[in-house]
Every structure is written in C-alpha cells, then in structure tokens.
Enzyme design. Structure first.
Site, PDB file in Angstrom:
ATOM      1  N   GLY A   1       6.407  12.203  -0.555  1.00 40.61           N
ATOM      2  CA  GLY A   1       7.091  10.991  -1.036  1.00 40.61           C
ATOM      3  C   GLY A   1       8.071  11.323  -2.145  1.00 40.61           C
ATOM      4  O   GLY A   1       8.808  10.471  -2.611  1.00 40.61           O
TER       5      GLY A   1
ATOM      6  N   CYS B   1      32.078  35.202 -20.312  1.00 44.96           N
ATOM      7  CA  CYS B   1      31.288  35.647 -21.473  1.00 44.96           C
ATOM      8  C   CYS B   1      30.813  37.096 -21.297  1.00 44.96           C
ATOM      9  O   CYS B   1      31.627  38.006 -21.376  1.00 44.96           O
ATOM     10  CB  CYS B   1      30.145  34.673 -21.711  1.00 44.96           C
ATOM     11  SG  CYS B   1      29.452  34.826 -23.342  1.00 44.96           S
ATOM     12  N   TYR B   2      29.539  37.337 -21.014  1.00 42.95           N
ATOM     13  CA  TYR B   2      29.089  38.727 -20.826  1.00 42.95           C
ATOM     14  C   TYR B   2      29.866  39.389 -19.675  1.00 42.95           C
ATOM     15  O   TYR B   2      30.245  40.565 -19.755  1.00 42.95           O
ATOM     16  CB  TYR B   2      27.582  38.753 -20.538  1.00 42.95           C
ATOM     17  CG  TYR B   2      27.031  40.129 -20.255  1.00 42.95           C
ATOM     18  CD1 TYR B   2      26.743  41.008 -21.288  1.00 42.95           C
ATOM     19  CD2 TYR B   2      26.815  40.561 -18.946  1.00 42.95           C
ATOM     20  CE1 TYR B   2      26.256  42.286 -21.040  1.00 42.95           C
ATOM     21  CE2 TYR B   2      26.329  41.833 -18.674  1.00 42.95           C
ATOM     22  CZ  TYR B   2      26.049  42.688 -19.726  1.00 42.95           C
ATOM     23  OH  TYR B   2      25.575  43.945 -19.473  1.00 42.95           O
TER      24      TYR B   2
ATOM     25  N   GLU C   1      32.166  26.346 -17.381  1.00 44.32           N
ATOM     26  CA  GLU C   1      31.248  25.564 -16.542  1.00 44.32           C
ATOM     27  C   GLU C   1      30.549  24.422 -17.277  1.00 44.32           C
ATOM     28  O   GLU C   1      29.928  23.581 -16.657  1.00 44.32           O
ATOM     29  CB  GLU C   1      30.207  26.494 -15.897  1.00 44.32           C
ATOM     30  CG  GLU C   1      29.151  27.079 -16.835  1.00 44.32           C
ATOM     31  CD  GLU C   1      29.620  28.307 -17.615  1.00 44.32           C
ATOM     32  OE1 GLU C   1      30.838  28.529 -17.719  1.00 44.32           O
ATOM     33  OE2 GLU C   1      28.762  29.029 -18.151  1.00 44.32           O
TER      34      GLU C   1
ATOM     35  N   LYS D   1      19.618  19.879  -6.099  1.00 48.06           N
ATOM     36  CA  LYS D   1      18.969  18.561  -6.095  1.00 48.06           C
ATOM     37  C   LYS D   1      19.968  17.412  -5.950  1.00 48.06           C
ATOM     38  O   LYS D   1      19.732  16.468  -5.201  1.00 48.06           O
ATOM     39  CB  LYS D   1      18.196  18.408  -7.405  1.00 48.06           C
ATOM     40  CG  LYS D   1      17.234  17.271  -7.440  1.00 48.06           C
ATOM     41  CD  LYS D   1      15.938  17.703  -6.815  1.00 48.06           C
ATOM     42  CE  LYS D   1      14.794  16.789  -7.115  1.00 48.06           C
ATOM     43  NZ  LYS D   1      13.537  17.416  -6.696  1.00 48.06           N
TER      44      LYS D   1
ATOM     45  N   ASP E   1      12.558  15.766  -2.339  1.00 45.83           N
ATOM     46  CA  ASP E   1      12.844  16.874  -1.417  1.00 45.83           C
ATOM     47  C   ASP E   1      12.134  16.707  -0.075  1.00 45.83           C
ATOM     48  O   ASP E   1      12.749  16.870   0.984  1.00 45.83           O
ATOM     49  CB  ASP E   1      12.442  18.218  -2.051  1.00 45.83           C
ATOM     50  CG  ASP E   1      13.155  18.447  -3.363  1.00 45.83           C
ATOM     51  OD1 ASP E   1      14.190  17.789  -3.581  1.00 45.83           O
ATOM     52  OD2 ASP E   1      12.676  19.253  -4.170  1.00 45.83           O
TER      53      ASP E   1
ATOM     54  N   GLY F   1      25.496  36.109 -20.115  1.00 47.06           N
ATOM     55  CA  GLY F   1      24.138  36.618 -20.300  1.00 47.06           C
ATOM     56  C   GLY F   1      23.949  36.969 -21.754  1.00 47.06           C
ATOM     57  O   GLY F   1      24.933  37.185 -22.470  1.00 47.06           O
TER      58      GLY F   1
ATOM     59  N   HIS G   1      32.974  29.252 -22.022  1.00 44.21           N
ATOM     60  CA  HIS G   1      32.222  28.811 -20.836  1.00 44.21           C
ATOM     61  C   HIS G   1      32.942  27.662 -20.132  1.00 44.21           C
ATOM     62  O   HIS G   1      32.833  26.511 -20.562  1.00 44.21           O
ATOM     63  CB  HIS G   1      30.814  28.367 -21.251  1.00 44.21           C
ATOM     64  CG  HIS G   1      29.932  29.526 -21.593  1.00 44.21           C
ATOM     65  ND1 HIS G   1      29.230  30.229 -20.650  1.00 44.21           N
ATOM     66  CD2 HIS G   1      29.685  30.133 -22.776  1.00 44.21           C
ATOM     67  CE1 HIS G   1      28.567  31.210 -21.223  1.00 44.21           C
ATOM     68  NE2 HIS G   1      28.824  31.174 -22.520  1.00 44.21           N
TER      69      HIS G   1
END
Ligand code: XMP
Length: 519
Positions: A227, A84-85, A173, A375, A230, A53, A171
């Site tokens: 369409g 990190c934070y 990730e 997604k 999702d 953060g 990080h």
C-alpha cells in the site's frame, strides 16, 4: 537512449545531479568512481559528470579515477564535467596544481564570468553560486581556459574545448545556485549534444510493452503489496500490462495504521478493479510472536521472518491454484539499488529490515519495473496510471510498522491506543493543510506513566509523543515547527478521545543526532 553518466566520488549530491539531469529530459545513471572502462562504456554515455566528494586529491586514499580509465575516456572524447572534487580531479590528472586551503569556503558567493564560454551561456556577468570546498585549483594545465572566478577562488570554472574537459568549483545541482540548471543544461544539451528523450509517457509505454513481452504465454506474477507508493505503482503498472494475471498479496501484520487494510483493499479491489487481490490476515501470528519482545532489532527480525513465512505460504497456496505463476515483482526503485556513499547507510538499513529477502529455494523470476526510477518519477507515473493522490502522496511508513512506534512491549491494546491517537493526528494535520509539506508525521506510544487529572479524578496513564519532521531524503531531518494552535488541538483531542493516554509531548529533536523513528 542518450545517457549522462554520473561517476560517484562520495559527494552527498550525487543522486541530486542525476535527478537534475533527468528533470532536463535526459536519462542518467550513477556508477562508482572505480568502475572499469568496460562497465562505463556499456552505459554508452554521451557525457560524463564527475561528482563532488569530501576528499582531497592529494590524500593517499582519496577516490581516484584509474589512469587507464581516464586516458581511454580522453581518447573517446566523451565530454566530461567535473563538479567540486571532480573539478580538482580533472586538473590533477592533467598535471595542473591544486592547493589545499586551511579554511573551508561554504555557502553562497558571487561568481564572475571571465569570458563567454558555452558552458556558462545564459548566465549573467555576476551570478550567485553555492560553494562547499577546502581545496581549489591553483594552476591550470596547458590549453585550459579560465571561465569564471570568485573573490576567493581565482579558477571557479574552466574548460579545455579541444579535449572536451570542463569544471565548476561550485555546485550547479543545488537550488542555492539559482542558475545551476542552466550550466547543467549547457553541458548536457549543447556540449554533450544529448537529445531530450527521457519522457515519462514514453517510459510507461515501453515498460508496459517490456512486461507484456517478459510475462508472455499466460504466465502470472506475484507481488507483495504494502500500500506504499512503490509497491502500489508497481501494481498498477503490471495490472495495466497483464491485467488479472497479476496476483497481489497484502499481508495485514496487525501493525498497520487505523483502517489501513480497508483503505488499500478499497482502492485496489473496488476503485481499480483488481480481481486477484489476496488479503491475508496475519495479525494473530505476528502479535503472538512479538509478545514479550522489547528489543527493537529483535522486533524487526521477527517481523521480517514472519512476513516471509506468511508470504511464502500464500504464494505456495496460489501456485497450486495457478501453476502459471512464474514471476515475483518487487517495487525496488533506483536509490534502493544504487548505493552512493551518501545513501548507503540509510538504504542498507531499510533493505535489511523491509525489503523481501527471498529464500534461496524460491524459483520465481524477479522483475523490478521501477528499478531505474527516482521516487518523484514513480509518483508521477502512479498519477498518470490513475492511482489516487492519497496513495501517491503517502509518507514513508516503516516495514515493521507500529511495532517500532510502540516502545517496549507490544500488545493489541497498546497498538489500538496508538492507532486512535495517530488517526486523530493525521486528521488534524490534513485539516491544517500540512500533510504534503511534512516528510513524516506520527504518534509514538511511550509506556511511561504520569499523573493527570480528568474531571474529579486523578489519572495515571501513558504518554503519547508526536513526531513531525521535514526532510528531503530521510538522511537528515528537522522537526517541523508546527503552529501551537494546531498542536494544542491535537493534544486536546488525543487526551479527551483516546483511552490510555493522559499526556502528549512534542519531539523537538533533529536528525542527526536523533533518528526519525524512536526505535
Ligand atoms: P531513521 O529512524 O533511521 O529512519 O531516521 C529513516 C527512514 O527509514 C524509515 N525506517 C525504516 N523503514 N524498516 C523500514 O522499512 C525499518 O526498520 C525502518 N526504520 C526506519 C523511517 O520511517 C524513515 O523514513
């Protein structure tokens, strides 16, 4: 199912952490940093990650973990990894010292291991990692060991194995930390001992069973199908579970791309054999309501309200015919629901303009089968359920459609001109093999007249702008540096083939400060 909880301290990488965890086969959820202990325990986490953060632990209004929560977590001995934070926060809570540095460290740096802890197992003695911080840990509390350091950061990773507390300043990730996945994997599988139970095949089976149980006794479901990815995946999943007790309503608002209504109908009615696909042609209603409207927000409001009006009318008509309709399905996905500080602006905007806000008196029960998925997971499920790639890979398309790509007044004539140009653009982008690597690509109608020459005649016509962007999540975007030859072909075809445009311009603005859409 074993779950890793990510507590969100405002970092832009919060969803990324959660996605990485899932990619490693373990379910993960995000909660805000100020969640109370009962909310946290309800998730029943096997491990907790405190996200990064932008704040500094000594600032007055920095996001804090309440003492009560921290001590309960310590007592529970659930392993905690601070990033990190989060890495500073653990030390701050344990009465160590954090030092503010006037200069921020940002970018790739080399990490040196100081011993061989489980958290860093598999990493070499030197590894590239991604840093983005101002503060850093200066003094560790008792019982904490230094795991790794960099040239500027003496405590870049630490651990207290007795208390199950761990931290990394870098990080893990992001892809800029090449071995970052290994660090997360060590934490999740070896320290938190999670089992890899998050498999999409299992998810599909469970979800279908759940839907069957919920929508029992011949009850029926209504779904607004646009369409897009999702709603299309929601549709095939429901169809697999309850067959033709699913009623899809597809509204043609007159603001769709060329042939869109035919394509969607063909896929669902013919290819996937949906018997209850209800097509509503509302072009006239939308365009009448939009005539003379030029303000983008007014356009959005009118489109949103008209959509609800049409959808409600069609639902009432269907309810008369099928009194067993009791559910309304929505294609809500995880990032729409969990607004981290980084996504809230975008998702709030999309929600207010696009997602269906139901009138209070609608008594249907909402079901959102994709509400826990990202997604890319939705896409994989859609493919497994037999949706064609052309639907799965679709670029996002805004709810108000071409209305926000036709600047100023909207008319059928202008929309048709825009549709033709946009169709050529899409065709050429696909031929050039660029569709998949672009986030969005589209034409915009600029009602600005300029002079041109066609054969022996001077023309005085409108401008077509082309927007093509690369992005990961629409929060930031860069204009795509498309090959000049491809752009030239597109421009030549649009000017020659589309009546109404005599000039094509290419948008070279990034987001921020420009937005992706023009309106
Ligand atoms: P901007 O233009 O804000 O767009 O950079 C970010 C993403 O959101 C989409 N967008 C919308 N989607 N209704 C929607 O459903 C809207 O009113 C709307 N406005 C923008 C845009 O296409 C991009 O993917």
């Amino acid at each position: 199912m074993d779950t890793i909880l990510v507590l969100d301290f405002g970092g832009q990488y919060c969803h990324l952490i959660s996605r990485r965890v899932r990619d490693l086969g373990v379910f993960s959820e995000i909660l805000p940093y100020d969640s109370n202990i009962s909310k946290i325990m309800k998730v029943n986490p096997k491990g907790i990650i405190l996200s990064g953060g932008p704040a500094s632990v000594y600032e007055n209004d920095s996001p804090m973990l309440a003492d009560e929560v921290f001590h309960k977590l310590l007592d529970s001995r659930i392993p905690i990894l601070g990033i990190c934070y989060g890495h500073h926060l653990i030390i701050h809570k344990m009465k160590g010292i954090i030092k503010s540095k006037s200069q921020k460290e940002y970018g790739k740096t080399i990490l040196y291991k100081s011993n061989s802890p489980l958290l860093l197992e598999g990493l070499g003695e030197e590894e590239i990692v991604w840093m983005s911080h101002g503060d850093q840990v200066e003094k560790l509390p008792e019982e904490f060991k230094i795991y790794a350091y960099t040239n500027t950061c003496p405590i870049a990773s630490y651990g207290n194995e007795k208390k199950n507390l761990f931290g990394v300043q870098f990080h893990p990730e992001v892809t800029n930390t090449p071995k970052g996945n290994l660090v997360l994997e060590n934490f999740i599988l070896k320290i938190a001992n999670c089992r890899k139970e998050w498999k999409l095949e299992n998810w599909i089976e469970n979800s279908i069973n759940n839907i069957k149980e919920t929508v029992a006794d011949g009850k029926r479901v209504i779904l607004g199908l646009s369409g897009g990815v999702d709603s299309s995946v929601t549709a095939v999943l429901l169809h697999r579970a309850i067959g033709d007790r699913l009623h899809c309503i597809f509204v043609n608002n007159g603001l769709l791309r060329k042939n869109e209504e035919q394509t969607v109908q063909k896929v669902f009615k013919e290819d996937l054999d949906f018997k209850n696909f209800h097509y509503v042609d509302a072009e006239h209603l939308f365009l009448t309501k939009l005539s003379d409207v030029t303000d983008p927000e007014d356009k959005r409001k009118i489109i949103g309200h008209s959509f609800i009006e049409v959808f409600e009318d069609e639902t009432i008509r269907l309810e008369k015919q099928y009194p067993d309709i009791e559910f309304l399905a929505q294609g809500t996905i995880y990032p729409d629901r969990v607004e981290t500080s980084a996504t809230s602006k975008v998702s709030a905007k999309i929600k207010s303009h696009h997602n269906l806000t139901l009138p209070d008196d609608m008594t249907l029960i909402i079901i959102e089968p994709l509400k826990d998925l990202y997604k890319d997971e939705v896409r994989k499920i859609g493919l497994q359920l037999g949706l064609p790639e052309r639907i799965i890979e679709r670029h996002p398309f805004p709810g108000p459609g071409l209305a926000v790509r036709c600047i100023g007044e909207i008319s059928k004539e202008r929309l048709d001109t825009l549709r033709e140009a946009d169709h050529i653009l899409m065709e050429e982008i696909r031929i050039a093999g660029l569709y998949k690597e672009l986030w969005q690509v589209f034409c915009v109608y600029l009602p600005v007249k300029s002079v041109g020459i066609m054969g022996d005649f001077r023309t005085y016509d409108n401008i077509c702008a082309i927007r093509a962007v690369e992005s990961r999540d629409a929060m930031t975007a860069n204009f795509a540096k498309i090959d000049w030859d491809v752009l030239e072909k597109i421009s030549t075809r649009i000017i020659n083939e589309v009546k109404g445009f005599n000039r094509v311009v290419y948008d070279i603005s990034n987001k921020p400060p420009s937005t992706i859409e023009f309106e």
